[in-house]
Design an enzyme around this catalytic site. Structure first.
Site, PDB file in Angstrom:
ATOM      1  N   GLU A  80      37.252  43.862  28.303  1.00 14.95           N
ATOM      2  CA  GLU A  80      36.397  44.773  27.541  1.00 14.95           C
ATOM      3  C   GLU A  80      36.462  44.448  26.045  1.00 14.95           C
ATOM      4  O   GLU A  80      37.527  44.219  25.494  1.00 14.95           O
ATOM      5  CB  GLU A  80      36.836  46.228  27.761  1.00 14.95           C
ATOM      6  CG  GLU A  80      36.703  46.695  29.201  1.00 14.95           C
ATOM      7  CD  GLU A  80      35.253  46.788  29.672  1.00 14.95           C
ATOM      8  OE1 GLU A  80      34.343  46.746  28.810  1.00 14.95           O
ATOM      9  OE2 GLU A  80      35.044  46.898  30.894  1.00 14.95           O
ATOM     10  N   CYS A 142      39.464  54.884  31.909  1.00 12.56           N
ATOM     11  CA  CYS A 142      39.791  53.530  31.419  1.00 12.56           C
ATOM     12  C   CYS A 142      39.491  53.411  29.931  1.00 12.56           C
ATOM     13  O   CYS A 142      40.319  52.921  29.152  1.00 12.56           O
ATOM     14  CB  CYS A 142      39.015  52.478  32.204  1.00 12.56           C
ATOM     15  SG  CYS A 142      39.591  52.338  33.908  1.00 12.56           S
ATOM     16  N   HIS A 166      38.647  45.232  33.086  1.00 11.67           N
ATOM     17  CA  HIS A 166      38.167  45.800  34.351  1.00 11.67           C
ATOM     18  C   HIS A 166      38.093  44.686  35.401  1.00 11.67           C
ATOM     19  O   HIS A 166      37.681  43.562  35.089  1.00 11.67           O
ATOM     20  CB  HIS A 166      36.768  46.406  34.174  1.00 11.67           C
ATOM     21  CG  HIS A 166      36.784  47.863  33.864  1.00 11.67           C
ATOM     22  ND1 HIS A 166      36.274  48.392  32.697  1.00 11.67           N
ATOM     23  CD2 HIS A 166      37.262  48.928  34.587  1.00 11.67           C
ATOM     24  CE1 HIS A 166      36.424  49.716  32.718  1.00 11.67           C
ATOM     25  NE2 HIS A 166      37.018  50.070  33.842  1.00 11.67           N
TER      26      HIS A 166
HETATM   27  N1  PCA Z   1      38.958  52.761  36.846  1.00 10.44           N
HETATM   28  C1  PCA Z   1      38.435  53.949  36.198  1.00 10.44           C
HETATM   29  C2  PCA Z   1      39.614  54.817  35.939  1.00 10.44           C
HETATM   30  C3  PCA Z   1      40.713  54.262  36.778  1.00 10.44           C
HETATM   31  C4  PCA Z   1      40.248  52.945  37.201  1.00 10.44           C
HETATM   32  O1  PCA Z   1      40.932  52.102  37.807  1.00 10.44           O
HETATM   33  C5  PCA Z   1      37.568  53.640  34.986  1.00 10.44           C
HETATM   34  O2  PCA Z   1      36.899  52.587  34.979  1.00 10.44           O
HETATM   35  O3  PCA Z   1      37.505  54.447  34.055  1.00 10.44           O
END
Ligand code: PCA
Length: 201
Positions: A80, A142, A166
């Protein structure tokens, strides 16, 4: 030897598991590319996730903080670029559903990742693992933990780098859902190892 704090999350919403949980548990205690890995699992709650991350940061004083989260439906590993000062979205694991709320009322609108995100994408690409920089971490838990860590480091100063990656669903998770791409867990884990190795270059 340097330390990398590597966090994942427990399962949330209708996902029966979270591949980031098993990845950080299996990499905890390993040495990768000049780093001791401290792997920890965070709750998917707006109230506790950031606090627990900061407590692990204080306890271990890492050189680098890499937080991992599941982005079910994404096709690539996605470091990100930016965390924004907003919390909003689906109910968390406490049933809490913030709407258009700031994370820190006095905080900056956003913080850029201080990880070498372009190099990470290139390293993964060289190994044949699909990856790209993402320009949104969303507004759910996240983004909350990414913002919380970067905000704290911004206030403290110092040299710790931090950011968020991610990852796609694992094959096991995708086979329950049938509408999202799923990767072998071993490949997701290899990608995280390469990400840690790319810190050193
Ligand atoms: N993904 C979520 C929260 C926990 C996770 O593994 C997110 O993308 O916010």
């Amino acid at each position: 030897m340097k330390t990398v704090l590597l966090t994942g999350f427990e399962s949330f919403l209708d996902h029966s598991l979270n591949p980031t949980e098993s990845i950080v548990q299996s990499l905890d205690g390993q040495q990768i590319g000049g780093y001791n890995v401290v792997g920890r699992v965070l709750p998917v709650t707006f109230e506790q996730a950031g606090e627990e991350l900061l407590a692990y940061y204080e306890e271990h004083q890492p050189d680098v903080v890499i937080s991992l989260g599941l982005a079910a439906g994404r096709h690539k590993i996605t470091p990100e670029r930016i965390a924004i000062n907003v919390q909003d979205g689906a109910p968390d694991n406490n049933g809490h559903t913030p709407v258009d709320a700031p994370i820190h009322p006095e905080g900056n609108d956003a913080y850029f990742s201080t990880l070498p995100i372009r190099r990470m994408v290139e390293t993964l690409g060289e190994q044949g693992i699909p990856a790209d920089v993402s320009n949104t971490a969303g507004t759910y838990v996240c983004n909350h933990v990414m913002y919380t860590m970067l905000h704290t480091l911004h206030q403290k100063g110092g040299h710790t780098r931090a950011g968020f990656i991610h990852i796609p669903a694992s094959f096991e998770l995708a086979s329950e859902n049938k509408k999202i791409p799923g990767w072998p867990l071993a490949m997701l884990q290899e990608a995280v190892q390469l990400i840690i190795q790319s810190l050193e270059e």
